[in-house]
Design an enzyme around this catalytic site. Structure first.
Site, short mmCIF file in Angstrom:
data_model
loop_
_atom_site.label_atom_id
_atom_site.label_comp_id
_atom_site.label_asym_id
_atom_site.label_seq_id
_atom_site.Cartn_x
_atom_site.Cartn_y
_atom_site.Cartn_z
N GLY A 263 32.66 -5.85 22.71
CA GLY A 263 31.50 -5.52 21.87
C GLY A 263 31.68 -4.23 21.10
O GLY A 263 31.41 -4.16 19.91
N GLU A 300 26.89 2.52 24.04
CA GLU A 300 28.08 3.33 23.70
C GLU A 300 27.69 4.80 23.56
O GLU A 300 28.41 5.69 23.99
CB GLU A 300 28.75 2.83 22.41
CG GLU A 300 29.14 1.36 22.41
CD GLU A 300 29.89 0.88 23.63
OE1 GLU A 300 30.62 1.68 24.23
OE2 GLU A 300 29.73 -0.30 24.00
N1 HT7 Z 1 34.13 0.61 27.62
C1 HT7 Z 1 34.33 -0.41 26.67
C2 HT7 Z 1 35.28 -1.41 27.18
C3 HT7 Z 1 36.13 -2.03 26.14
C4 HT7 Z 1 37.34 -2.63 26.36
C5 HT7 Z 1 38.03 -2.85 27.51
C6 HT7 Z 1 39.24 -3.55 27.44
C7 HT7 Z 1 39.71 -3.98 26.19
C8 HT7 Z 1 39.00 -3.78 25.06
C9 HT7 Z 1 37.81 -3.10 25.15
N2 HT7 Z 1 36.93 -2.75 24.21
C10 HT7 Z 1 35.91 -2.10 24.82
C11 HT7 Z 1 33.08 -1.11 26.26
C12 HT7 Z 1 31.88 -0.65 26.96
O1 HT7 Z 1 31.60 -1.06 28.06
O2 HT7 Z 1 31.17 0.18 26.47
ZN ZN Z 2 30.32 0.48 28.61
#
Ligand code: HT7
Ligand code: ZN
Length: 876
Positions: A263, A300
Site C-alpha cells: 500500500g 504511514e
Molecule cells: N511498512 C510498510 C511495509 C512495506 C513493505 C514490506 C515489504 C515489501 C514492500 C513493502 N512496502 C511497504 C508498509 C506499512 O505497513 O506501513
Molecule cells: Zn505500517
C-alpha cells in the site's frame, strides 16, 4: 533455504553511525557510491571481519580511508561483502561503489523505475540491493544523500530528511543533497527522482514549527491529491492531540507511484505510496477508496513515531511497529468517522483475513519466532491481530493508564531499536500489573475459543456464566498455554439496558470486562432478579471465537435492542451466520433452504430504522460473505452449496422486504453535491446495498442499469456495475454497462482495476474464461501489482465458486499465473499463492485438486525463496 530464529539474535560487531550515499542516476547503469563511517564495538578484536549484506550487487570499487583495497583484503559475491582484515583503528571510512540497472528491476525492491520515475523500496531487505550494508533494523545511521541526474529527465530529486543543497552540473545534469539528522535503519532509506507534479501545503505544529508538505504525483494529476493532503494534515493534528506526538523535520513529502508491491511505505520524511492510495476524486474513486486513503496516509504518517523514531530491533519485532500503528490508524479513523461503524468494519476485516490465517497452515504468532522469508510476514496476524493485542492492553489498563504507558514508551525508547518485551514493560511499569500471561497474545498462534453457557436461578437471584477457554493447535505449536482474555460483556435487561448486579465472584470483573485467565471460570453474579440476555465480547474486546448457548429469543432481542451499536450488529450477524450455516446443510441435503420469518423481518426493520446511521444499516444488511460462511462451517466446504445458501437468503430478504427497501431506495437518492464524508458515504452505501437486493426482483437489471447511467460518482457507478455483472451477467444491460465503462476509463489504470475486479468477481464456473481472456486486455499487465491483484488476486482470493471450480480449472490457471508473476516479482507471487491457504477445509475432491496444484508449484525448479516458503508451509 535458511531459517532465521529469534533466539539467534546477536548485536553486530560493527556499527555504521554515518552513511553518505551518492547516486549518479541512469536507467541502465546507476552508480552508487556509499561512504560508510564504520565503528568497531568496544571489546571486539580488530581481526574480526566486517561482513556486509548484498543482494545481486555488482561491486565496482572499494576503498578504506581513501586507499583502494587489495584483492586479498576483501571477498565479494553479489550477496555478501567481507572485509577480511579491517583496519586496526576503531573507526574508519569504507567506500563502496556499486552499479545498478533500475530499469530492469521488476521485483520492485531496491532502486527501480515506475513510469520513468526512479524510486526505492527498502523494507524489509531492499537496501542490500542498492549497496553492501549491515542491512538490519538495529543499525541506525545518519544519512546524507546526494542525487545526480539529467535535469530534463529528473527535475525533482528527493530523499529523506531536510534539503541541504542543490545546483547544476555539467552537460545538463543537476544535483540535490538531503540530510536526515535522525539516525535510522536502512529500511527507511528512500530516493525519488523524476518529473512529477507537486501539491504544496504547510502545517504548523503544536509548538509552532512550520513544516512544508508536498505530495508528488504524475504531472496532470495534482487535483487528485487534495483529499490525501487534507487527510495528512488531519493526521498530523490528531497525533499531537491523541498521543502528544509532533512532527520533527522541516519537510514531509509523499510520492505516489504506479508500481508498488504494497500500500505505502513510511520512509523517514519521504513516504512512498501506491498511487491507488493517494489519487481520488468523485469521478474515479469510491467511498471505500477515500476511506482507505485517509487510513493509509494516517498509518504511514503515524509510523514517524511508531516505527521510525522507535524502530524494531529485528524483523521478529515487526508487530511492534505494525500492530501498534494499525491500532493508531484505527483510532484515528474512528475519531474522524463513526466509531461503531468503523469497529464493525475492522472486525469484519479481521475475521475475513486474520481468522483464516490463524486457523490454517500459515498460522504464526503475532511475534513469530522463525522465518525463512521476512516478506511473507507482512500478514494480517502481524498487522491486524497485532493491533487487537494493543487494543486489549488499553482495555485491561484503561485509556488513561494506556496513554501514560505510551508516553513512557516514547520517552524511554526514542532513538532506539526496541522489542515487544520493551513495549510490554512500559505498561507493566505504569500500571503495576503483571502482563506476563497476557503477553502470550504475542507469542502463541491460533484463535482462542470460548465456550459459554449460562444459568439463572430466580429464587437465589443468581446468574452464572460458565466459561471455558481453549486454543486450538497450530503448526509447530501443538500444546497451548492458557491465555488472559479480556471479555467485555453486558447483562441486558428487557429494556435493552445493562442490568445492575450486586456482586460477582469466580473471576475478576472490572469495568464491564471479565478477565478470563483459567481454563474454566464459573462467574456468578448476584442480585439478578430477571434472566438477562448475554451480550458478550462487546466491541470485540478480544479476537476470539465464541460458542455460546444462547436462546434465539435473546439473540433476536439483542439484535433489535442492544443499546450498543456494535453489539447489536454482532447479534444480528450471528443470527445471519447461523441461518446461513443451516441453509448450507439444507442445500447439501437437496432441500430448498428455509429461513425464520422473524429474521427476514428484522432485516427490513433495520433497513427502515431511521434512528440508526445509514452506514450501520448498510453493514448490517451486507450478509456474511461466502468466505465468512465457509469459515464458520469450518470443513468439507462445497463452495457451490455455500453460494446457493447465501443466494437463497438474499432472495428471501429481497422478496419479503421489497416495499421497505424500494421506498427507502427512492428516498436515499442524493441530490446534493458530492461529499466524501462518512455520513454521505453511509447514505450511498445503504442505497447501493438496497440496490443489490432489489436487483434480484423483477425488473432488477433495468433498475441497476438506470442506477449505473444516472450515477454521478464512482461509488454508485461501480456498485451498479457490480450488481449488473454479478446478478445479471450476460444481460444486454450488463454487456452495455461494461462496454461503456471500459470506453470511458480505458486510459485510467486505477479505474480499469475496478473493471477487472468486478469481472473477476462474477460467481460461477464460466468466469475463468473471462479472466483468462482479460489477461490479454491492453490495460492489463502481469508486471504491475495493482493490475495483477485486481484481476488474478480477486479471482483467486475473492471468488469462491469461480476459483474453486469443481474440475480444478481455477487451480490450473492459478499455478500458471503464480509462476508467471514469480519470474518478475517473487514477493507478489508469494502473496497471490496464499489464496490456497484454506485448502484443507474444502470437500475431498477439491482438496485433492488444490493439493496437486500446490505440489506442482513446489516441484518447480529454481523457485524463489518467497514462493517456496508459502507453498511449502501451505502443504505442510
Ligand atoms: N511498512 C510498510 C511495509 C512495506 C513493505 C514490506 C515489504 C515489501 C514492500 C513493502 N512496502 C511497504 C508498509 C506499512 O505497513 O506501513
Ligand atoms: Zn505500517
Amino acid at each position: 533455504g535458511q531459517v532465521f530464529k529469534l533466539e539467534d539474535y546477536r548485536p553486530t560487531d560493527y556499527l555504521i553511525p554515518a552513511t553518505g550515499l551518492t547516486f549518479r542516476l541512469s536507467p541502465e547503469a546507476t552508480r552508487v557510491t556509499a561512504v560508510l563511517t564504520v565503528e568497531r564495538r568496544d571489546g571486539i578484536a580488530a581481526s574480526v571481519p566486517l561482513v556486509l549484506d548484498g543482494d545481486g550487487l555488482k561491486l565496482s570499487r572499494i576503498a578504506i580511508d581513501g586507499q583502494t583495497l587489495a584483492p586479498t583484503d576483501f571477498f565479494a559475491t553479489p550477496d555478501q561483502l567481507t572485509i577480511t582484515t579491517p583496519p586496526a583503528a576503531a573507526r574508519f571510512q569504507l567506500l563502496i561503489e556499486t552499479e545498478l540497472a533500475p530499469a530492469h528491476n521488476e521485483a520492485l525492491m531496491g532502486l527501480y523505475r515506475s513510469s520513468n520515475v526512479y524510486c526505492t523500496q527498502c523494507e524489509a531487505e531492499g537496501f542490500r540491493r542498492i549497496t553492501y550494508f549491515l542491512d538490519r533494523p538495529d543499525i541506525l545511521s545518519v544519512y546524507t544523500v546526494r542525487i545526480e541526474a539529467p535535469h530534463h529527465e529528473a527535475p525533482l530529486l528527493l530523499s529523506n530528511g531536510n534539503p541541504a543543497g542543490s545546483g547544476d552540473l555539467a552537460d545538463g545534469w543537476h544535483y540535490a543533497v538531503w540530510h536526515d539528522p535522525f539516525p535510522k535503519p536502512s529500511y527507511l532509506f528512500a530516493l525519488v527522482a523524476g518529473a512529477l507534479g507537486k501539491v504544496a501545503d504547510s502545517f504548523v505544529t503544536l509548538s509552532g514549527r512550520e513544516v512544508e508538505l508536498g505530495i508528488f504525483v504524475e504531472p496532470g494529476k495534482e487535483r487528485l491529491a487534495g483529499y490525501a493532503m487534507d487527510a495528512l494534515k488531519r493526521s498530523m493534528r490528531w497525533d499531537e492531540e491523541a498521543f502528544g506526538r509532533e512532527y520533527d523535520l522541516d519537510v514531509f513529502n509523499i510520492v505516489a507511484v504506479s508500481d508498488f508491491n504494497m500500500g505505502a511505505m513510511e520512509n523517514k520524511g519521504l513516504n512512498i505510496f501506491n498511487d491507488k492510495y493517494v489519487l481520488a476524486d468523485q469521478e474515479t474513486a469510491t467511498d471505500a477508496d477515500f476511506a482507505n486513503i485517509e487510513a493509509i496516509i494516517a498509518h504511514e504518517y503515524f509510523h514517524n513515531w511508531t516505527g521510525n523514531r522507535i524502530t524494531c530491533r529485528d524483523w521478529f519485532q515487526l508487530c511492534l511497529k505494525e500492530g501498534l500503528t494499525v491500532f493508531r490508524d484505527h483510532e484515528f479513523s474512528a475519531d474522524q468517522r463513526s466509531r461503531a461503524v468503523k469497529r464493525i468494519a475492522e472486525v469484519r476485516t479481521l475475521k475475513a483475513h486474520q481468522f483464516p490465517e490463524d486457523q490454517g497452515p500459515l498460522a504464526h504468532p503475532v511475534r513469530p519466532r522463525r522465518y525463512r522469508e521476512i516478506n511473507n510476514f507482512y500478514t494480517a496476524t502481524v498487522y491486524e491481530k497485532g493491533s487487537e493485542v494493543v487494543r486489549m492492553i488499553r482495555t485491561i489498563l484503561g485509556a488513561e493508564t494506556f496513554r501514560a504507558g505510551m508516553d513512557l514508551y516514547f520517552e524511554r525508547h526514542d532513538g532506539e531499536a526496541a522489542t515487544i518485551e520493551d513495549f510490554i514493560k512500559v505498561f507493566e511499569d505504569v500500571s503495576g500489573r503483571d502482563l506476563s500471561q497476557f503477553s502470550l497474545w504475542y507469542h502463541q498462534a491460533g484463535t482462542p475459543n470460548l465456550t459459554i453457557s449460562s444459568t439463572h436461578n430466580a429464587a437465589a437471584q443468581e446468574f452464572t456464566l460458565e466459561i471455558e477457554q481453549s486454543v486450538p493447535p497450530t503448526p509447530s505449536e501443538s500444546r497451548k498455554r492458557l491465555m488472559h482474555i479480556p471479555l467485555a460483556f453486558s447483562l441486558v435487561g428487557t429494556d435493552g439496558k445493562a442490568i445492575e448486579y450486586s456482586g460477582v465472584e469466580g473471576a475478576s470483573v472490572e469495568d464491564g470486562v471479565i478477565h478470563i485467565r483459567k481454563r474454566r471460570h464459573m462467574v456468578r453474579f448476584s442480585g439478578v432478579a430477571e434472566r438477562p440476555a448475554m451480550s458478550l465480547n462487546r466491541g470485540f474486546s478480544a479476537p476470539v471465537t465464541l460458542s455460546v448457548e444462547q436462546r434465539a429469543d435473546d439473540q433476536f432481542f439483542l439484535a433489535g435492542h442492544d443499546n450498543d451499536t456494535f453489539s447489536r450488529w454482532q447479534a444480528f450477524n450471528t443470527l445471519l451466520s447461523e441461518a446461513l450455516i443451516s441453509a448450507f446443510r439444507q442445500v447439501l441435503d437437496g432441500k430448498q433452504p428455509g429461513f425464520a420469518s422473524r429474521l427476514i423481518e428484522l432485516a427490513g426493520k433495520i433497513a427502515g430504522d431511521e434512528t440508526l446511521e445509514p452506514a450501520y444499516r448498510a453493514l448490517a444488511l451486507a450478509l456474511p460473505s461466502e468466505a465468512d460462511i465457509a469459515r464458520d462451517i469450518g470443513k468439507n466446504i462445497d463452495p457451490d452449496a455455500v453460494f446457493s445458501a447465501r443466494e437463497a437468503l438474499t432472495v428471501a430478504i429481497a422478496e419479503s422486504d421489497r416495499e421497505i427497501f424500494s421506498d427507502l431506495y427512492g428516498r436515499l437518492t442524493d441530490k446534493d453535491a458530492f461529499r466524501p464524508d462518512a455520513a454521505s458515504a453511509g447514505r450511498r452505501a445503504l442505497r447501493n446495498t438496497l440496490l443489490d437486493y432489489l436487483s434480484l426482483l423483477q425488473g432488477g437489471a433495468a433498475l441497476a442499469a438506470r442506477h449505473f447511467q444516472s450515477a454521478t460518482n464512482m461509488t454508485d457507478r461501480a456498485a451498479a456495475l457490480t450488481v449488473l455483472a454479478l446478478r445479471h451477467g450476460g444481460s444486454p444491460e450488463t454487456v452495455k454497462a461494461l462496454a461503456d465503462f471500459e470506453a470511458k476509463y480505458a486510459t485510467d489504470p486505477l479505474v480499469m482495476d475496478k473493471w477487472f475486479h468486478i469481472q473477476a468477481s462474477v460467481p460461477g464456473p464460466q468466469t475463468i474464461h473471462a479472466v483468462r481472456a482479460l489477461t490479454g486486455h491492453p490495460a492489463f499487465s502481469m508486471a504491475n501489482p495493482n493490475r495483477v491483484r485486481s484481476l488474478v488476486g480477486t479471482f483467486s482470493s475473492a471468488n469462491q465458486t469461480g476459483f474453486h471450480r469443481a474440475d480444478g480449472e481455477g487451480y490450473r490457471f492459478f499455478v500458471e499465473t503464480v509462476l508467471q508473476v514469480e519470474k518478475r516479482n517473487p514477493q507478489l507471487a508469494a502473496r497471490l499463492a496464499t489464496a490456497l491457504r484454506s485448502w484443507r477445509s474444502l470437500e475431498p475432491a477439491r482438496q485433492g485438486k488444490a493439493r496437486e496444484a500446490l505440489l506442482s508449484i513446489a516441484n518447480t525448479e529454481n523457485l524463489s525463496a518467497d514462493l517456496r516458503d508459502i507453498v511449502e508451509r501451505t502443504l505442510a
